[in-house]
Design a protein around this motif. Structure first.
Motif, PDB file in Angstrom:
ATOM      1  N   GLY A 170       0.888  -1.407  -0.398  1.00 15.36           N
ATOM      2  CA  GLY A 170       0.127  -0.237  -0.330  1.00 15.36           C
ATOM      3  C   GLY A 170       1.422   1.123  -0.077  1.00 15.36           C
ATOM      4  O   GLY A 170       0.338   2.427   0.643  1.00 15.36           O
ATOM      5  N   GLY A 171       1.436   1.421  -0.702  1.00 17.06           N
ATOM      6  CA  GLY A 171       2.683   2.467  -0.696  1.00 17.06           C
ATOM      7  C   GLY A 171       2.264   3.575  -2.303  1.00 17.06           C
ATOM      8  O   GLY A 171       1.237   3.046  -2.734  1.00 17.06           O
ATOM      9  N   PRO A 172       3.083   4.323  -2.268  1.00 16.54           N
ATOM     10  CA  PRO A 172       2.754   5.222  -4.030  1.00 16.54           C
ATOM     11  C   PRO A 172       2.664   4.140  -5.022  1.00 16.54           C
ATOM     12  O   PRO A 172       1.140   4.316  -6.033  1.00 16.54           O
ATOM     13  N   ALA A 173       3.141   3.269  -4.889  1.00 15.55           N
ATOM     14  CA  ALA A 173       3.167   2.390  -6.127  1.00 15.55           C
ATOM     15  C   ALA A 173       1.998   1.859  -6.431  1.00 15.55           C
ATOM     16  O   ALA A 173       1.517   1.710  -7.098  1.00 15.55           O
ATOM     17  N   GLY A 174       1.448   0.773  -5.072  1.00 17.04           N
ATOM     18  CA  GLY A 174       0.342   0.095  -5.114  1.00 17.04           C
ATOM     19  C   GLY A 174      -0.965   0.680  -4.851  1.00 17.04           C
ATOM     20  O   GLY A 174      -1.707   0.559  -5.766  1.00 17.04           O
ATOM     21  N   ALA A 175      -0.692   2.608  -4.162  1.00 15.57           N
ATOM     22  CA  ALA A 175      -2.072   3.068  -4.971  1.00 15.57           C
ATOM     23  C   ALA A 175      -2.291   3.909  -6.057  1.00 15.57           C
ATOM     24  O   ALA A 175      -3.414   2.758  -6.551  1.00 15.57           O
ATOM     25  N   LEU A 176      -1.339   3.684  -6.523  1.00 15.02           N
ATOM     26  CA  LEU A 176      -1.756   4.265  -7.781  1.00 15.02           C
ATOM     27  C   LEU A 176      -2.181   2.660  -9.121  1.00 15.02           C
ATOM     28  O   LEU A 176      -3.076   3.073  -9.259  1.00 15.02           O
ATOM     29  N   ALA A 177      -1.905   1.953  -9.086  1.00 16.25           N
ATOM     30  CA  ALA A 177      -1.553   0.831  -9.651  1.00 16.25           C
ATOM     31  C   ALA A 177      -3.044  -0.082  -8.768  1.00 16.25           C
ATOM     32  O   ALA A 177      -4.181   0.540 -10.309  1.00 16.25           O
ATOM     33  N   ALA A 178      -3.402   0.490  -8.344  1.00 16.16           N
ATOM     34  CA  ALA A 178      -4.609  -0.395  -7.674  1.00 16.16           C
ATOM     35  C   ALA A 178      -5.959   1.057  -7.924  1.00 16.16           C
ATOM     36  O   ALA A 178      -6.593   0.598  -8.863  1.00 16.16           O
ATOM     37  N   LYS A 179      -6.048   2.162  -8.014  1.00 16.53           N
ATOM     38  CA  LYS A 179      -6.499   3.291  -8.483  1.00 16.53           C
ATOM     39  C   LYS A 179      -6.706   3.233  -9.393  1.00 16.53           C
ATOM     40  O   LYS A 179      -7.644   3.397 -10.187  1.00 16.53           O
ATOM     41  N   THR A 180      -4.972   2.822 -10.739  1.00 13.68           N
ATOM     42  CA  THR A 180      -5.860   2.540 -12.496  1.00 13.68           C
ATOM     43  C   THR A 180      -6.721   1.935 -12.521  1.00 13.68           C
ATOM     44  O   THR A 180      -7.554   2.107 -13.474  1.00 13.68           O
ATOM     45  N   ALA A 181      -6.417   0.675 -12.088  1.00 17.35           N
ATOM     46  CA  ALA A 181      -7.144  -0.604 -12.602  1.00 17.35           C
ATOM     47  C   ALA A 181      -8.227  -0.558 -11.571  1.00 17.35           C
ATOM     48  O   ALA A 181      -8.976  -1.102 -12.831  1.00 17.35           O
ATOM     49  N   ALA A 182      -9.265   0.292 -10.615  1.00 18.91           N
ATOM     50  CA  ALA A 182     -10.249   0.007 -10.119  1.00 18.91           C
ATOM     51  C   ALA A 182     -10.777   0.853 -11.235  1.00 18.91           C
ATOM     52  O   ALA A 182     -12.203   0.964 -11.687  1.00 18.91           O
ATOM     53  N   GLU A 183     -10.277   2.689 -11.468  1.00 23.47           N
ATOM     54  CA  GLU A 183     -10.955   3.275 -12.729  1.00 23.47           C
ATOM     55  C   GLU A 183     -11.410   2.670 -14.160  1.00 23.47           C
ATOM     56  O   GLU A 183     -12.643   3.218 -14.519  1.00 23.47           O
ATOM     57  N   ALA A 184     -11.120   1.983 -13.868  1.00 24.17           N
ATOM     58  CA  ALA A 184     -10.685   0.853 -15.748  1.00 24.17           C
ATOM     59  C   ALA A 184     -11.658   0.206 -15.841  1.00 24.17           C
ATOM     60  O   ALA A 184     -12.226  -0.721 -16.650  1.00 24.17           O
ATOM     61  N   GLY A 185     -12.419  -0.163 -14.276  1.00 25.32           N
ATOM     62  CA  GLY A 185     -13.954  -0.782 -13.533  1.00 25.32           C
ATOM     63  C   GLY A 185     -13.284  -2.719 -13.236  1.00 25.32           C
ATOM     64  O   GLY A 185     -14.366  -2.907 -13.454  1.00 25.32           O
ATOM     65  N   HIS A 186     -12.033  -2.863 -12.934  1.00 24.09           N
ATOM     66  CA  HIS A 186     -11.612  -3.632 -12.315  1.00 24.09           C
ATOM     67  C   HIS A 186     -12.399  -4.540 -11.094  1.00 24.09           C
ATOM     68  O   HIS A 186     -12.058  -3.292 -10.140  1.00 24.09           O
ATOM     69  N   SER A 187     -12.420  -5.432 -10.961  1.00 24.55           N
ATOM     70  CA  SER A 187     -12.019  -5.642  -9.468  1.00 24.55           C
ATOM     71  C   SER A 187     -11.188  -5.535  -8.732  1.00 24.55           C
ATOM     72  O   SER A 187      -9.555  -6.269  -9.793  1.00 24.55           O
ATOM     73  N   VAL A 188     -10.724  -4.556  -7.422  1.00 20.75           N
ATOM     74  CA  VAL A 188      -8.993  -5.033  -7.338  1.00 20.75           C
ATOM     75  C   VAL A 188      -9.402  -4.706  -5.803  1.00 20.75           C
ATOM     76  O   VAL A 188      -9.674  -4.167  -5.419  1.00 20.75           O
ATOM     77  N   CYS A 189      -8.210  -5.489  -5.124  1.00 19.63           N
ATOM     78  CA  CYS A 189      -7.248  -5.720  -4.114  1.00 19.63           C
ATOM     79  C   CYS A 189      -6.591  -5.396  -3.922  1.00 19.63           C
ATOM     80  O   CYS A 189      -5.851  -5.575  -4.182  1.00 19.63           O
ATOM     81  N   LEU A 190      -6.746  -3.967  -2.663  1.00 10.81           N
ATOM     82  CA  LEU A 190      -4.679  -4.209  -2.039  1.00 10.81           C
ATOM     83  C   LEU A 190      -4.761  -3.987  -0.800  1.00 10.81           C
ATOM     84  O   LEU A 190      -5.414  -4.050   0.024  1.00 10.81           O
ATOM     85  N   ILE A 191      -3.960  -5.005  -0.574  1.00  4.36           N
ATOM     86  CA  ILE A 191      -3.634  -5.539   0.841  1.00  4.36           C
ATOM     87  C   ILE A 191      -2.090  -4.635   1.800  1.00  4.36           C
ATOM     88  O   ILE A 191      -1.018  -4.488   0.230  1.00  4.36           O
ATOM     89  N   GLU A 192      -1.632  -4.536   2.739  1.00  2.56           N
ATOM     90  CA  GLU A 192      -1.193  -4.232   3.171  1.00  2.56           C
ATOM     91  C   GLU A 192      -0.694  -4.428   4.113  1.00  2.56           C
ATOM     92  O   GLU A 192      -1.068  -4.627   5.169  1.00  2.56           O
ATOM     93  N   LYS A 193       0.300  -5.551   4.643  1.00  2.46           N
ATOM     94  CA  LYS A 193       0.978  -5.497   5.711  1.00  2.46           C
ATOM     95  C   LYS A 193       0.483  -4.931   7.375  1.00  2.46           C
ATOM     96  O   LYS A 193       0.453  -5.655   8.107  1.00  2.46           O
ATOM     97  N   ARG A 194       1.474  -3.525   6.724  1.00  2.00           N
ATOM     98  CA  ARG A 194       1.291  -3.313   8.518  1.00  2.00           C
ATOM     99  C   ARG A 194      -0.259  -2.059   8.238  1.00  2.00           C
ATOM    100  O   ARG A 194      -1.411  -2.665   7.901  1.00  2.00           O
TER     101      ARG A 194
END
Ligand SMILES: Cc1cc2nc3c(=O)[nH]c(=O)nc-3n(C[C@H](O)[C@H](O)[C@H](O)COP(=O)(O)OP(=O)(O)OC[C@H]3O[C@@H](n4cnc5c(N)ncnc54)[C@H](O)[C@@H]3O)c2cc1C
Ligand code: SF4
Ligand code: SF4
Lengths: 398, 58
Positions: free
Chosen positions: A12-36
């Motif tokens: 859930g750092g900047p790379a993960g956040a932008l990847a998840a946001k972009t993929a969700a905006e494209a209409g996909h089901s997205v799950c972001l997990i962060e261990k902390r």
């Protein structure tokens, strides 16, 4: 948490956040997990970023900007200072972020776009089918479960294990791991609108020491040295303590962080069947500055874009995903990484006397643009006697 | 044998990234030896705080 998503993002750092946001905006089901347990903490960063670079992703907001800078200063071992002022540098210098808030904002936006987000949830192994990644085994708040996905984006930072579990070699050579320590210090005399970079073998061998302001008398005071220079008595923390004792003896330390920054070349390939790797996990940190926030957001967004296209097309093979690997390498960011790697290789060979000479030659520099390539051209112009020596540098920006 | 002093460790991940065997892992905020360690000492060199040590048995 559902047991099946189109795209699973690990980290859930900047790379993960932008990847998840972009993929969700494209209409996909997205799950972001962060261990902390919380996004953005503990911070492992000096929090500096160029203004224009930041604005490519998000409009600046005072809630997560600690300092608006007007200059950068490079301080040679003998104290000679190159000052790159905003007025003289032509374009803007940068911000110091408050990453605890900034990282949350990015993940917040990913959630707003439709991603599911789970903290205290770590990937412990990939789910593999016929050599392809098909999701991950995760432990979420102590509970083990399988999450299947057409595509996994590994954005798990410098300590990345996911890509390695899936068969990519992500090991960073010791000499190309910057071993870092930073104190958030208060009650210290600083220039609150300048980022200061101290160079020299005695100060930070094969690295640099930074003072990045976070307020009038508060700053991130940190150091990164090459892992190969680190041993008993000469560890990053030892150098930092010596500097602090000399420069800020009355200062108070209100936060103490450690971190690793890879300054090696990026992974030779950042995709595999069902897998993309982004940000620090892909080793895309700038080898000169150690800056990786922009590059993480850049590769994260691009992974989200290309990944979404591949999921929509129903094929997440390595071949299909290669478009991502090729695109970021061909981008301005990718080319800068390659060039700065060569420039870094030159600079780490310099002893303090040469650093002093070069810094002296740059006094009164007036840069049209605040760029490494412009700085190098100036160095070459002002040191004709060192032309032979500086050839490697010249070639790197050719 | 690798020893981890968790009182010193700051959970930065340097050691995890440089270990050629992939033997170390940061779990939550805890460094663990998870895989096969060959006692090469590379991680101990990378650690900015001196939390790792390879102790060779006599
Ligand atoms: C001391 C220091 C100073 C720095 N200063 C600067 C600077 O001034 N400017 C700049 O641009 N960059 C700087 N950097 C680099 C910058 O911090 C990183 O490049 C940036 O954070 C990379 O973002 P990322 O999303 O790739 O990784 P990270 O921000 O590290 O995020 C990765 C996330 O993945 C999580 N994760 C890891 N494994 C798993 C798992 N198995 N399951 C679930 N989650 C997992 C981690 O907990 C982490 O939150 C600095 C770094 C350090 C260490
Ligand atoms: S001693 Fe070597 S093999 Fe063992 S954990 Fe450290 S780096 Fe890995
Ligand atoms: S390098 Fe040192 S401080 Fe960092 S995680 Fe490893 S043992 Fe802990």
């Amino acid at each position: 948490m559902k047991s099946n998503y189109d795209i699973l993002v690990v980290g859930g750092g900047p790379a993960g956040a932008l990847a998840a946001k972009t993929a969700a905006e494209a209409g996909h089901s997205v799950c972001l997990i962060e261990k902390r347990p919380a996004i953005g903490t503990p911070v492992r960063c000096a929090e500096g970023i160029g203004k224009e670079l930041l604005k490519e992703f998000i409009e600046p907001d005072e809630r997560w900007i600690s300092a608006d800078l007007q200059r950068a200063r490079i301080i040679a071992p003998n104290g000679a200072t190159i000052s790159l002022d905003q007025s003289r540098a032509g374009n803007e210098v940068g911000y110091i972020l408050d990453r605890k808030v900034f990282d949350r904002e990015l993940v917040w936006r990913a959630a707003e776009a439709g991603s599911d987000v789970f903290v205290k949830t770590r990937a412990v192994a990939p789910i593999m089918e016929n050599g392809a990644v098909k999701g991950a085994k995760v432990i979420s708040a102590g509970k083990a479960m399988d999450v299947s996905a057409d595509l996994v984006i590994a954005a798990d930072g410098v300590e990345s294990k996911f890509a390695r579990w899936a068969g990519l070699n992500t090991t960073v050579p010791l000499g190309e791991m910057m071993s870092c320590v930073q104190y958030l210090m208060t009650d210290i005399p600083i220039d609150p609108v300048s980022t200061d970079f101290y160079l020299g073998r005695e100060i930070a061998p094969e690295g640099y020491l930074w003072v990045f302001p976070k307020g009038d008398r508060t700053a991130n005071v940190g150091i990164g040295i090459s892992g190969r220079q680190s041993r008993d008595g000469t560890r990053a923390r030892d150098y930092l303590d010596r500097f602090v004792a000399e420069h800020f003896p009355g200062g108070k330390i209100i936060e103490h962080i450690v971190g690793g920054v890879s300054i090696c070349r990026p992974l030779p390939c950042t995709v595999a069947d069902g897998l993309m790797v982004a940000g620090d996990a892909a080793r895309v940190v700038d080898p000169i500055t150690g800056g990786g926030i922009f590059n993480a957001m850049f590769t994260g967004r691009m992974a989200g874009q290309v990944g979404s296209e591949c999921v929509s097309a129903g094929t997440c093979t390595k071949d299909a995903l290669m478009k991502y690997d090729e695109a970021w390498r061909a981008s301005y960011m990718g080319k800068t990484l390659e060039r700065n790697y060569k420039v870094k290789d030159y600079f780490i060979t310099l002893d303090d006397a040469k650093l002093n000479d070069l810094a002296g030659s740059l006094a009164n520099i007036n840069m049209e643009e605040f760029k490494v390539s412009t700085l190098i051209m100036e160095l070459i112009k002002r040191n004709p006697k060192m032309l032979l020596e500086l050839r490697a540098l010249k070639n790197s920006i050719a | 044998m690798l020893t981890i002093n968790r009182d010193i460790c700051g959970y930065c991940g340097c050691c995890v990234a440089v270990c050629p065997e992939g033997a170390l892992e940061l779990i939550d905020a805890y460094l663990n030896l998870e895989g096969d360690c060959i006692s090469c000492g590379i991680c101990a060199r990378a650690c900015p705080l001196g939390a790792l040590e390879v102790v060779h048995e006599e």
